[in-house]
Design an enzyme around this catalytic site. Structure first.
Site, PDB file in Angstrom:
ATOM      1  N   GLU A 158       0.875  -1.295   0.181  1.00 21.30           N
ATOM      2  CA  GLU A 158      -0.050   0.076   0.245  1.00 21.30           C
ATOM      3  C   GLU A 158       0.873   1.215   0.162  1.00 21.30           C
ATOM      4  OE1 GLU A 158      -3.085  -0.133  -0.330  1.00 21.30           O
ATOM      5  OE2 GLU A 158      -3.643  -2.207   0.047  1.00 21.30           O
TER       6      GLU A 158
ATOM      7  N   CYS B 164      -2.403   8.847   3.114  1.00 24.26           N
ATOM      8  CA  CYS B 164      -2.046   8.335   1.436  1.00 24.26           C
ATOM      9  C   CYS B 164      -3.209   8.668   0.670  1.00 24.26           C
ATOM     10  CB  CYS B 164      -1.816   6.971   1.603  1.00 24.26           C
ATOM     11  SG  CYS B 164      -3.032   5.881   2.226  1.00 24.26           S
TER      12      CYS B 164
HETATM   13  P1  NAD Z   1       8.709   5.033   3.960  1.00 23.93           P
HETATM   14  O1  NAD Z   1       8.542   4.077   2.971  1.00 23.93           O
HETATM   15  O2  NAD Z   1      10.014   5.751   4.149  1.00 23.93           O
HETATM   16  O3  NAD Z   1       8.530   4.091   5.339  1.00 23.93           O
HETATM   17  C1  NAD Z   1       7.435   3.380   5.556  1.00 23.93           C
HETATM   18  C2  NAD Z   1       7.704   2.430   6.763  1.00 23.93           C
HETATM   19  O4  NAD Z   1       8.772   1.578   6.180  1.00 23.93           O
HETATM   20  C3  NAD Z   1       8.502   3.053   8.160  1.00 23.93           C
HETATM   21  O5  NAD Z   1       8.186   2.446   8.900  1.00 23.93           O
HETATM   22  C4  NAD Z   1       9.854   2.843   7.521  1.00 23.93           C
HETATM   23  O6  NAD Z   1      10.822   2.916   8.867  1.00 23.93           O
HETATM   24  C5  NAD Z   1       9.992   1.517   6.926  1.00 23.93           C
HETATM   25  N1  NAD Z   1      11.033   1.104   6.149  1.00 23.93           N
HETATM   26  C6  NAD Z   1      11.960   2.016   5.404  1.00 23.93           C
HETATM   27  N2  NAD Z   1      12.810   1.256   4.807  1.00 23.93           N
HETATM   28  C7  NAD Z   1      12.313   0.152   4.804  1.00 23.93           C
HETATM   29  C8  NAD Z   1      12.921  -1.262   4.289  1.00 23.93           C
HETATM   30  N3  NAD Z   1      14.253  -1.170   3.469  1.00 23.93           N
HETATM   31  N4  NAD Z   1      12.539  -2.186   4.452  1.00 23.93           N
HETATM   32  C9  NAD Z   1      11.266  -2.375   5.566  1.00 23.93           C
HETATM   33  N5  NAD Z   1      10.837  -1.177   5.990  1.00 23.93           N
HETATM   34  C10 NAD Z   1      11.386  -0.102   5.891  1.00 23.93           C
HETATM   35  O7  NAD Z   1       7.468   6.053   3.955  1.00 23.93           O
HETATM   36  P2  NAD Z   1       7.375   7.248   4.898  1.00 23.93           P
HETATM   37  O8  NAD Z   1       7.395   8.487   4.323  1.00 23.93           O
HETATM   38  O9  NAD Z   1       7.513   6.931   6.395  1.00 23.93           O
HETATM   39  O10 NAD Z   1       5.661   7.036   5.126  1.00 23.93           O
HETATM   40  C11 NAD Z   1       4.857   7.741   4.087  1.00 23.93           C
HETATM   41  C12 NAD Z   1       4.468   7.065   2.945  1.00 23.93           C
HETATM   42  O11 NAD Z   1       3.648   6.058   3.143  1.00 23.93           O
HETATM   43  C13 NAD Z   1       3.710   7.926   1.891  1.00 23.93           C
HETATM   44  O12 NAD Z   1       4.290   7.764   0.636  1.00 23.93           O
HETATM   45  C14 NAD Z   1       2.282   7.360   2.048  1.00 23.93           C
HETATM   46  O13 NAD Z   1       1.459   7.641   0.829  1.00 23.93           O
HETATM   47  C15 NAD Z   1       2.525   5.920   2.235  1.00 23.93           C
HETATM   48  N6  NAD Z   1       1.359   5.275   3.065  1.00 23.93           N
HETATM   49  C16 NAD Z   1       0.476   4.634   2.316  1.00 23.93           C
HETATM   50  C17 NAD Z   1      -0.783   4.009   2.798  1.00 23.93           C
HETATM   51  C18 NAD Z   1      -1.725   3.258   1.622  1.00 23.93           C
HETATM   52  O14 NAD Z   1      -2.639   2.562   2.184  1.00 23.93           O
HETATM   53  N7  NAD Z   1      -1.530   3.225   0.365  1.00 23.93           N
HETATM   54  C19 NAD Z   1      -1.120   4.375   4.019  1.00 23.93           C
HETATM   55  C20 NAD Z   1      -0.272   5.234   4.542  1.00 23.93           C
HETATM   56  C21 NAD Z   1       0.856   5.690   4.320  1.00 23.93           C
END
Ligand code: NAD
Length: 563
Positions: free
Chosen positions: A300, A334
């Site tokens: 997601e 999101c």
């Molecule tokens: P991000 O991808 O940087 O991080 C998301 C999560 O993944 C964090 O908890 C982070 O610590 C973890 N992470 C980072 N690198 C990783 C790796 N290599 N392996 C596993 N986990 C890892 O995103 P962000 O900026 O922290 O969050 C916001 C983003 O999330 C936005 O793009 C938003 O649209 C998206 N989001 C999507 C939904 C949906 O349902 N589509 C819902 C909420 C947020």
């Protein structure tokens, strides 16, 4: 300790009153009527000296629920920037231990009837509603969002509990299919749990994003290893405690804590099925790793969501909804709207009404109802939003409202911002900003609106406003997003738990909610029983005769409408 019915007054060893609940929390802190943005209006209240830290007993109890032997890491609240407590971090060995415990517990769980497995969801539904005050406090403290938007998480979590408690048995029921040889072949489909689902959850919805994906995974007979974001761990742990209280058997829901690439990466590396929510950039890494291991992955990811206001839209409703859909959780949602596509015939009137609402928004960081928007979650988010707005302005965009940080309200507060004239080459045009900012585009017909809505790599959510629902459905059919809300911004589609939601294009793979949101956590097995005559050529019959007989059989089946 947060307890039911107490509106959260904990006392730490130093006797200081900690974490305030609804009745005690109305300090008026940072409450502020937004005045349109070009000059900061004065704060209505002095910044409070109010500790938001959780009491030691609560922190100790929550820490004990984590599989972690690493050093404690301090967490802070974006409301004021103060420390709220420290939680231990998990090592790679801890992640392995979590999986061992989860696998051991899952063996017996998978044998139980699904009706028995969903019983905890029914109780959890009630617990989440009953304990909402303490959950709302925690969500606000960790995320900085306004209370009304924290409440959306309570609603979402209860809704998911109710839905799968009722529907999981039918979604996972054994299904009969027409056998290859009717009557002689009996084909049945079974939904077997994958094993242990690894979940990496983001920070923006500390309650619902960290727990609701685990619930259908558990109902399907899996165990879960859950790694919430470091910025939302306390809320997640409280939700996990409520799962325990609701009767989820020990061992099935393991929690590990730590940074994304290391601890999050380790969680996904050991998973039988991966559930990741986050940015598209990280989603690609997760997808690649899952692909190499041939594990299913539900992703997601981000969005650059458009709302189209057609020339026949109800402008009062559209303006109200646009304000909510753009600025919910300070735009850190999101499915929130970052692009307003407005029919030129009504553009001026719509904008007048929209801007009137935006400039009257009440921004604040109090643990209390009554605010329209709270804070961003971190310095990083504030920097990203500032960079996108400043870049757009430097390249020629106009600020219609907002446009700057408001440290006088809270350390990471940013004004609700409306931009006009956003064009190619500006960061805000194509990148997801994930903040309280929206750009306005004028179009002269539906075709232009659809083309603009689709002119993005993302495909998560869209919204269409028209009084003609048939027109709305026709426009929706041409928009390449996983959800389209007609006469709503995001809530109608997201909160319809029976219908799947998720992304197209760079917004992800897989769906949450509905049948798809639970069967993705299963391996589908086809068990077909062959009776009497099989598929071999019977004795005394030539291969030619056998082929003719089967060909006739196929024609008969077609005529009979069997498929
Ligand atoms: P991000 O991808 O940087 O991080 C998301 C999560 O993944 C964090 O908890 C982070 O610590 C973890 N992470 C980072 N690198 C990783 C790796 N290599 N392996 C596993 N986990 C890892 O995103 P962000 O900026 O922290 O969050 C916001 C983003 O999330 C936005 O793009 C938003 O649209 C998206 N989001 C999507 C939904 C949906 O349902 N589509 C819902 C909420 C947020």
């Amino acid at each position: 300790m947060l307890r039911q019915g107490t509106h959260r007054v904990g006392r730490a060893h130093d006797g200081v009153r900690h974490v305030h609940g609804v009745r005690e929390s109305n300090h008026g802190v940072g409450g502020h009527i937004y005045s349109g943005g070009m000059t900061p209006s004065p704060r209505t209240q002095p910044r409070p000296q109010r500790p938001l830290a959780l009491d030691e007993a609560t922190v100790r109890r929550m820490s004990a629920r984590v599989v972690a032997s690493g050093p404690a890491q301090e967490r802070m609240t974006p409301l004021t920037g103060e420390t709220i407590g420290a939680l231990p971090t998990s090592t790679p060995d801890d992640v392995v231990t979590a999986y061992e415990r989860a696998r051991a517990a899952q063996q017996e769980w998978a044998q139980r009837d699904v009706r028995e497995r969903v019983e905890f969801l029914t109780r959890l539904h009630d617990l989440v509603l009953d304990r909402q005050d303490e959950l709302l406090d925690l969500i606000q403290i960790e995320s900085g969002k306004a209370r009304i938007q924290a409440f959306e998480e309570v609603l979402d979590t209860a809704g998911v509990c109710r839905h799968y408690a009722k529907k999981a048995p039918s979604y996972l029921a054994e299904r009969k299919a027409l056998g290859a040889l009717p009557v002689l072949t009996q084909a049945r489909t079974h939904y077997l749990p994958k094993g242990v689902v690894g979940i990496v959850a983001p920070w923006n919805y500390p309650l619902s994003m960290s727990i609701t994906d685990a619930l259908p995974a558990l109902a399907a007979g899996n165990a879960v290893v859950l790694r919430p974001d470091e910025k939302s761990s306390f809320t997640c742990l409280r939700a996990v405690e409520l799962c325990d209280e609701a009767g989820l058997p020990e061992g099935l829901l393991q929690v590990v804590l730590g940074d994304g690439p290391n601890v999050g990466g380790a969680v996904l590396e050991h998973a039988d099925s991966v559930m990741f929510t986050g940015s598209t950039k990280t989603g690609r890494i997760v997808a690649r790793d899952a692909g190499e291991r041939l594990k299913s992955a539900s992703l997601e990811l981000g969005g650059k969501n458009a709302m189209y206001i057609a020339d026949d839209a109800d402008l009062t409703r559209a303006a109200e909804c646009a304000q909510r859909a753009v600025f919910a959780s300070a735009g850190q949602l999101c499915i929130s709207i970052e692009r307003l596509v407005v029919h030129e015939k009504i553009a001026d009137e719509f904008l007048r009404r929209f801007l009137e609402r935006v400039t009257a928004m009440k921004i604040g960081v109090a643990l209390d109802w009554g605010y329209d928007m709270g804070s961003l979650i971190s310095a990083d988010q504030l920097e990203r939003v500032t960079q996108h707005v400043d870049d757009a302005v430097a390249k020629g965009a106009t600020v219609l409202a907002g446009g700057k940080a408001r440290p006088d309200i809270g350390p990471y507060c940013y004004e609700p911002t409306v931009l006009d004239g956003v064009a190619d080459g500006m960061l805000f045009r194509d990148e997801e900003t994930f903040g309280p900012v929206v750009s306005v585009y004028r179009v002269s017909n539906d075709d232009e609106a659809v083309a603009l809505a689709n002119d993005t790599d993302f495909g998560l959510n869209a919204s269409v406003w028209t009084k003609d629902v048939a027109r709305g459905r026709a426009i929706a059919a041409r928009i390449r997003t996983g959800t389209v809300n007609v006469n709503e911004g995001y809530a109608a589609a997201y909160a319809s738990n029976g219908a799947p939601m998720g992304g197209m294009k760079a917004s992800g793979l897989g769906r949450r909610h509905g049948a798809e949101g639970i069967t993705k956590y299963t391996d589908i097995q086809n068990v077909s029983v062959q009776r009497l005559q099989g598929f071999g050529v019977p004795k005394g019959v030539s291969q030619r005769q056998f082929a003719r007989a089967l060909s006739t059989g196929l024609r008969v089946m077609k005529k009979a409408g069997l498929s």
